[in-house]
Design a protein around this motif. Sequence first.
Motif, PDB file in Angstrom:
ATOM      1  N   GLY A 236      -2.100  -9.898  -7.862  1.00 24.80           N
ATOM      2  CA  GLY A 236      -1.920  -8.819  -6.896  1.00 24.80           C
ATOM      3  C   GLY A 236      -2.620  -9.102  -5.581  1.00 24.80           C
ATOM      4  N   TYR A 237      -1.947  -8.760  -4.491  1.00 24.10           N
ATOM      5  CA  TYR A 237      -2.514  -8.928  -3.150  1.00 24.10           C
ATOM      6  C   TYR A 237      -2.418  -7.600  -2.397  1.00 24.10           C
ATOM      7  CZ  TYR A 237      -2.012 -13.973  -3.970  1.00 24.10           C
ATOM      8  OH  TYR A 237      -2.091 -15.238  -4.495  1.00 24.10           O
ATOM      9  N   LEU A 238      -3.526  -7.189  -1.817  1.00 24.07           N
ATOM     10  CA  LEU A 238      -3.544  -6.030  -0.925  1.00 24.07           C
ATOM     11  C   LEU A 238      -3.632  -6.546   0.511  1.00 24.07           C
ATOM     12  CD1 LEU A 238      -3.807  -2.927  -0.419  1.00 24.07           C
ATOM     13  CD2 LEU A 238      -6.286  -3.305  -0.414  1.00 24.07           C
ATOM     14  N   LEU A 239      -2.615  -6.257   1.311  1.00 26.07           N
ATOM     15  CA  LEU A 239      -2.611  -6.643   2.720  1.00 26.07           C
ATOM     16  C   LEU A 239      -2.910  -5.393   3.538  1.00 26.07           C
ATOM     17  CD1 LEU A 239       0.654  -8.824   2.831  1.00 26.07           C
ATOM     18  CD2 LEU A 239      -1.617  -9.416   1.945  1.00 26.07           C
ATOM     19  N   TYR A 240      -3.998  -5.405   4.277  1.00 31.37           N
ATOM     20  CA  TYR A 240      -4.363  -4.213   5.036  1.00 31.37           C
ATOM     21  C   TYR A 240      -4.810  -4.600   6.440  1.00 31.37           C
ATOM     22  CZ  TYR A 240      -9.314  -5.312   4.093  1.00 31.37           C
ATOM     23  OH  TYR A 240     -10.547  -5.911   4.026  1.00 31.37           O
ATOM     24  N   GLY A 241      -4.634  -3.660   7.346  1.00 29.70           N
ATOM     25  CA  GLY A 241      -5.007  -3.874   8.738  1.00 29.70           C
ATOM     26  C   GLY A 241      -4.093  -3.087   9.654  1.00 29.70           C
ATOM     27  N   PRO A 242      -4.384  -3.082  10.962  1.00 29.83           N
ATOM     28  CA  PRO A 242      -3.588  -2.293  11.915  1.00 29.83           C
ATOM     29  C   PRO A 242      -2.127  -2.745  11.942  1.00 29.83           C
ATOM     30  CG  PRO A 242      -5.615  -3.115  12.923  1.00 29.83           C
ATOM     31  CD  PRO A 242      -5.474  -3.812  11.615  1.00 29.83           C
ATOM     32  N   PRO A 243      -1.212  -1.883  12.391  1.00 36.35           N
ATOM     33  CA  PRO A 243       0.187  -2.292  12.550  1.00 36.35           C
ATOM     34  C   PRO A 243       0.304  -3.457  13.528  1.00 36.35           C
ATOM     35  CG  PRO A 243      -0.058   0.098  12.768  1.00 36.35           C
ATOM     36  CD  PRO A 243      -1.437  -0.474  12.756  1.00 36.35           C
ATOM     37  N   GLY A 244       1.233  -4.375  13.232  1.00 36.82           N
ATOM     38  CA  GLY A 244       1.462  -5.495  14.130  1.00 36.82           C
ATOM     39  C   GLY A 244       0.574  -6.694  13.899  1.00 36.82           C
ATOM     40  N   THR A 245      -0.191  -6.689  12.809  1.00 33.68           N
ATOM     41  CA  THR A 245      -1.108  -7.800  12.560  1.00 33.68           C
ATOM     42  C   THR A 245      -0.532  -8.856  11.622  1.00 33.68           C
ATOM     43  OG1 THR A 245      -2.192  -6.420  10.875  1.00 33.68           O
ATOM     44  CG2 THR A 245      -3.214  -6.508  13.060  1.00 33.68           C
TER      45      THR A 245
END
Length: 460
Positions: free
Chosen positions: A241-250
């Motif tokens: 499992g991978y959680l990808l998080y951060g502001p939109p457009g990154t």
Amino acid sequence: MSNSKSLLSAVASLAASAMLIRSITNEFIPHEVIEFFYSGLHNLSRQFSTQLTIVIEEFQGVSKNQVFEAAEAYLGKKATLSALRVKAGKSENDKKLSFGVDRDEEVDDEFEGVRVRWKFLCVQAESSRNRHHDMNASLRSEIRYYELSFHKRHKEKIFNSYLPYVLDRAKAIKQENMAVKLHTIDYRSYWKEDGVKFGHSMTFSTLAIDAGLKKELVNDLDKFVKGKEFYKKTGKAWKRGYLLYGPPGTGKSSLIAAMACYLNYDIYDLDLTVVGDNNDLKNLILAMSNRSILVMEDIDCTIKLQNREEDKEAVNNGDNKVTLSGLLNVIDGLWSCCGEERIIIFTTNHKDGLDPALLRPGRMDMHVHLSYCNFSAFEQLAFNYLGISQHKLFEQIEGLLRDVQVTPAEIAGELIKNSDAAGECLQDIVTFLHNKKILQAKTKIDQNIKEDHELGGEKL
């Protein structure tokens, strides 16, 4: 000239003698005796033969023989090296040309020091029906099969190691050549039958994220793909499992595309808002293929995933909805073991808004923070759009990127405006970053003034 005539005369005399001997033999020796004699010679030659041949037919009854299909894929890679005639083809779902062995062609192979020879044969069904005992031969115009020949002393290695190796390699070869597909849900909460060919061209070589993070991700994916024995030994489901998080457009969606293209895995895009209940969710997970990526984008926004107590209330009230417990069960419970070599990806702009139960190892094994554009990501973008890896303005841009919060998507938007003249384009980037820096500084000042006023109001 006389020597040639003498040679022809001798050959003719020998042929006549052979015909005479054969005629006398047929006349005075019973046919059964002749047959017995030749049968004895045949059995004697078989007894002293050092070769063993395995026949691999295309069908087992009415079903396709998986060993035949594996040999077909495996030998397609070898055919171009040693065969004199090869077949070429390409289907709509193939990424590139595929090759195969033509009929009556032989292909040599070597495995752990053992040499083997493959031969592809096609015979008319009517003439071979009795020999192959194929009840369905009359339904096909020809019977196709491979012959695999090798020295008898290597029989155990061929049976126990080489043929399983061919099956594994064929599986990988087929997967490599299949075009990646994107699967979505239809109105009945089923995966649409065929999926859509995934035409995204993003790869890790063009992905604009931090270079160190990119290397870490590639190494993690490589370890996962090669980890079959590790997962089997430890009793864990072969998934990650991978959680990808951060502001939109990154770059979250771009990273998913790069992962799919790197692994050649199909993508299953799961929109939880169109899934009726936990049972539908379970059926969707079971219907996924192996070697695939399950994606749930904006997991914090799609539906309200309650805590465990609210889950129980929903079940008691008869509410049909996807619950947190239901989601956890399909990604990390017993049902998650019904499939292998699967990757699960959640994306979110706000990691803090997710229930901690979703984030623990075994569910989301790797948390990937995709933040604002740094200089290594900019270098990749400059190479992608302008084809350059260095410029006198790079140092100034690197300094600005330390002070400005700007996404890779914003930089890409500026680069595409004037991608023909590198110097002018980079100067525009400098101007853009300067303006962004001024705007962000002003916004920060305004925010501080607002907070001071609010704090002063509270004191009064």
